[in-house]
Design a protein around this motif. Structure first.
Motif, short mmCIF file in Angstrom:
data_model
loop_
_atom_site.label_atom_id
_atom_site.label_comp_id
_atom_site.label_asym_id
_atom_site.label_seq_id
_atom_site.Cartn_x
_atom_site.Cartn_y
_atom_site.Cartn_z
N ASP A 182 21.84 39.36 85.71
CA ASP A 182 21.76 40.79 85.98
C ASP A 182 21.35 41.02 87.41
O ASP A 182 20.17 41.04 87.71
CB ASP A 182 20.77 41.41 84.99
CG ASP A 182 20.70 42.92 85.08
OD1 ASP A 182 21.54 43.52 85.78
OD2 ASP A 182 19.80 43.50 84.46
N ASP A 183 22.24 41.18 88.36
CA ASP A 183 23.66 41.31 88.09
C ASP A 183 24.42 40.33 88.98
O ASP A 183 25.47 40.66 89.51
CB ASP A 183 24.08 42.77 88.30
CG ASP A 183 25.52 43.05 87.89
OD1 ASP A 183 26.06 42.28 87.09
OD2 ASP A 183 26.11 43.99 88.42
N GLY A 184 23.83 39.11 89.14
CA GLY A 184 24.52 38.08 89.92
C GLY A 184 25.93 37.86 89.39
O GLY A 184 26.87 37.62 90.17
N TRP A 202 30.95 45.38 86.61
CA TRP A 202 30.39 44.41 85.64
C TRP A 202 28.88 44.50 85.80
O TRP A 202 28.33 44.14 86.83
CB TRP A 202 30.86 42.97 85.93
CG TRP A 202 30.16 41.99 85.02
CD1 TRP A 202 28.83 41.62 85.06
CD2 TRP A 202 30.69 41.29 83.88
NE1 TRP A 202 28.51 40.75 84.05
CE2 TRP A 202 29.64 40.54 83.30
CE3 TRP A 202 31.96 41.24 83.29
CZ2 TRP A 202 29.82 39.72 82.18
CZ3 TRP A 202 32.13 40.43 82.16
CH2 TRP A 202 31.08 39.67 81.62
N ASP A 203 28.22 44.98 84.75
CA ASP A 203 26.76 44.94 84.75
C ASP A 203 26.22 44.81 83.34
O ASP A 203 25.23 45.45 83.00
CB ASP A 203 26.17 46.18 85.44
CG ASP A 203 24.65 46.09 85.52
OD1 ASP A 203 24.14 44.96 85.56
OD2 ASP A 203 23.97 47.13 85.53
N SER A 204 26.85 44.01 82.51
CA SER A 204 26.21 43.69 81.24
C SER A 204 27.02 42.62 80.54
O SER A 204 28.25 42.61 80.60
CB SER A 204 26.08 44.91 80.32
OG SER A 204 27.31 45.53 80.12
N ALA A 215 19.30 48.78 94.61
CA ALA A 215 18.31 49.59 93.87
C ALA A 215 18.84 50.21 92.58
O ALA A 215 18.49 51.33 92.24
CB ALA A 215 17.76 50.68 94.78
N GLU A 216 19.67 49.44 91.86
CA GLU A 216 20.13 49.93 90.54
C GLU A 216 18.99 49.89 89.55
O GLU A 216 18.77 50.83 88.80
CB GLU A 216 21.30 49.06 90.04
CG GLU A 216 21.94 49.57 88.75
CD GLU A 216 21.30 49.06 87.47
OE1 GLU A 216 21.62 49.59 86.39
OE2 GLU A 216 20.45 48.15 87.52
N GLU A 217 18.27 48.77 89.54
CA GLU A 217 17.29 48.54 88.48
C GLU A 217 16.19 49.59 88.41
O GLU A 217 15.67 49.87 87.35
CB GLU A 217 16.66 47.14 88.63
CG GLU A 217 17.62 45.98 88.37
CD GLU A 217 18.07 45.89 86.92
OE1 GLU A 217 17.68 46.74 86.11
OE2 GLU A 217 18.82 44.95 86.61
N ILE A 218 15.83 50.11 89.57
CA ILE A 218 14.70 51.06 89.55
C ILE A 218 15.16 52.50 89.38
O ILE A 218 14.36 53.43 89.49
CB ILE A 218 13.81 50.89 90.80
CG1 ILE A 218 14.61 51.18 92.07
CG2 ILE A 218 13.25 49.46 90.85
CD1 ILE A 218 13.73 51.22 93.32
ZN ZN Z 1 21.97 45.32 85.76
#
Ligand code: ZN
Length: 462
Positions: free
Chosen positions: A291-293, A352-354, A324-327
């Motif tokens: 997430d999210d390499g 792609w993020d999951s 800064a997606e995660e925050i």
């Molecule tokens: Zn992610």
């Protein structure tokens, strides 16, 4: 029977008089054949896996505001240039700052034991000597909301919601809310701190971190799932379980990060582009390989497979590694503010993020007439195990859902999420949980998607 000249002319007229808007939009046979060949090549390539390994080995965790985040941005710029993107640039993103500090959680009475927990993003600190208080347990956020105002004064609130695994990860929406709003709601009832059961589906003795809403005002942490079980076992035996929590996390001044953007320039309509999205930042636990390499690597590899083909698409391909997606999706929100006048040039997007398992379906979110083209794409991807979902309301994953909701057409390539939330936001977010076969399959899918859509002039809004 030969048609007369007149009959032919009438047929021709009818064709000419059919408004373009009523004709189904389809990919050309040549475009489909090229996409098929590109997908076959990408599906055998280890490039995406290698890029992810490079990022997670040479940089590792990339939480916003940390040296790792800066190193990640430098890695991405250098890598995109080395891969042969035509244009590579960064756009600054400003976000609130936060330091993780240390944490300890222990049961003081009646059963003294240490517990494993992790602070939630944005948590404020406890006083230096900690908070020692009785725990009041709630099965979920709604039960906490129903508590009387002031009833938790001087207490630690605990929320025990257990996330359920499923192929579509649907329960993350519910479970994530417990984490996102737990502190705010507990504070409104007078609690001194909040603990949640980790938002995850594993039994590992490690906590799952994650973002909280802006209104989190009391110390907040997630117990590992075994420790959430342990606390609940203690509470079955005693109505006076006391915990001691020490957290030194703190909010800091704003910090700067960046969206990293690389473009493969199109030949006919270079100003129009297809968006391949992912996020470059990660949490600070694990190496950010999953997430999210995975998304960073899959989308960069898709562009590289097209670059290596020696053919240029008609429209551009824009790979955006959001910051800064995660925050709280800061990177894409600031990208949108900067580029909203040009939203019409964003032809279609996919992120792609999951997931760590293979893509099993595609869900479109396009205009009615372009569904014909999406069906062709689905047919091409069938041999890769990707089925076409009958709905047509997808907005894109994570970051690009912000663009999707603003009107950009999107495709969701859904991977099987059954065990994704075992690793999500934990120390186990590493290459050990990145299956090479998923990287190959996803590379094939994203490469085909990027080529087909960029190398056509179909308006996916129609
Ligand atoms: Zn992610």
């Amino acid at each position: 029977m030969m048609r007369t000249f007149m009959q032919k002319a009438v047929l021709g007229m009818a064709f000419l008089l059919t408004p373009l808007s009523l004709m189904a939009a389809e990919f050309s046979a040549e475009n489909l054949a090229q996409a098929k060949a590109l997908a076959e090549k990408a599906g055998k390539s280890e490039l995406a896996y290698q890029l992810d390994e490079s990022l997670s080995t040479e940089v590792g965790p990339r939480r916003v505001g940390t040296p790792g985040d800066k190193a990640g941005i430098e890695w991405a710029v250098a890598k995109m240039k080395a891969l042969g993107f035509d244009r590579v640039w960064t756009e600054t993103v400003t976000t609130p700052g936060w330091e993780r500090g240390d944490i300890s959680v222990e049961a003081v009475s009646p059963f003294p034991q240490r517990m494993v927990a992790i602070a939630l993003g944005g948590s404020v600190p406890t006083p230096a000597d900690g908070i020692e208080a009785q725990v009041v347990a709630f099965p979920n956020l709604d039960a906490l909301k129903a508590a009387e105002a002031g009833s938790l004064k001087g207490k630690i609130a605990y929320i025990g919601y257990q996330m359920k695994p499923s192929i579509d990860g649907a329960d993350y929406g519910v479970a994530g809310k417990q984490r996102y709003l737990g502190s705010e709601v507990a504070a409104s009832k007078g609690a001194s701190a909040v603990l949640i059961r980790s938002v995850g589906t594993d039994n590992d003795r490690i906590g799952h971190t994650g973002a909280q809403g802006d209104k989190s005002t009391i110390p907040a942490a997630a117990l590992s799932i075994p420790d959430a079980d342990l606390l609940e076992s203690m509470m079955k035996r005693s109505d006076k379980v006391t915990l001691k929590i020490n957290i030194s996390s703190r909010k800091t001044a704003d910090v700067k990060t960046a969206n990293v953007i690389g473009e493969v320039t199109g030949t006919e309509r270079p100003e129009d582009f297809v968006v391949l999205g992912s996020h470059l930042d990660s949490w600070d636990v694990g190496t950010g390989a999953v997430d999210d390499g995975m998304g960073v690597a899959i989308t960069m590899a898709a562009a590289k497979h097209i670059i290596d083909s020696g053919k240029k698409p008609k429209r551009s391909i824009r790979v955006i590694l959001f910051g800064a997606e995660e925050i709280g999706l800061y990177g894409v929100k600031q990208y949108y503010e900067k580029h909203k006048d040009k939203l019409g040039n964003h032809i279609i997007g996919a992120e792609w993020d999951s997931g760590t398992r293979m893509i099993h379906q595609l869900r479109p979110g396009v205009g009615e007439k372009s569904l014909a083209a999406i069906k062709q794409m689905a047919e091409l991807l069938k041999p890769y195990g990707v089925a076409l979902h009958p709905s047509n309301s997808a907005k894109g994953q994570s970051d690009i859902s912000v663009l999707g909701k603003a009107g950009m057409p999107a495709i969701n390539f859904d991977s099987d999420l059954t065990d994704y939330f075992d690793y999500h936001h934990t120390e186990n977010d590493t290459m050990a949980n990145v299956p090479p076969e998923t990287m190959r399959q996803a590379s094939a899918v994203y490469t085909a998607f990027a080529w087909l859509t960029a190398n056509s002039l179909i308006d996916f809004r129609k």
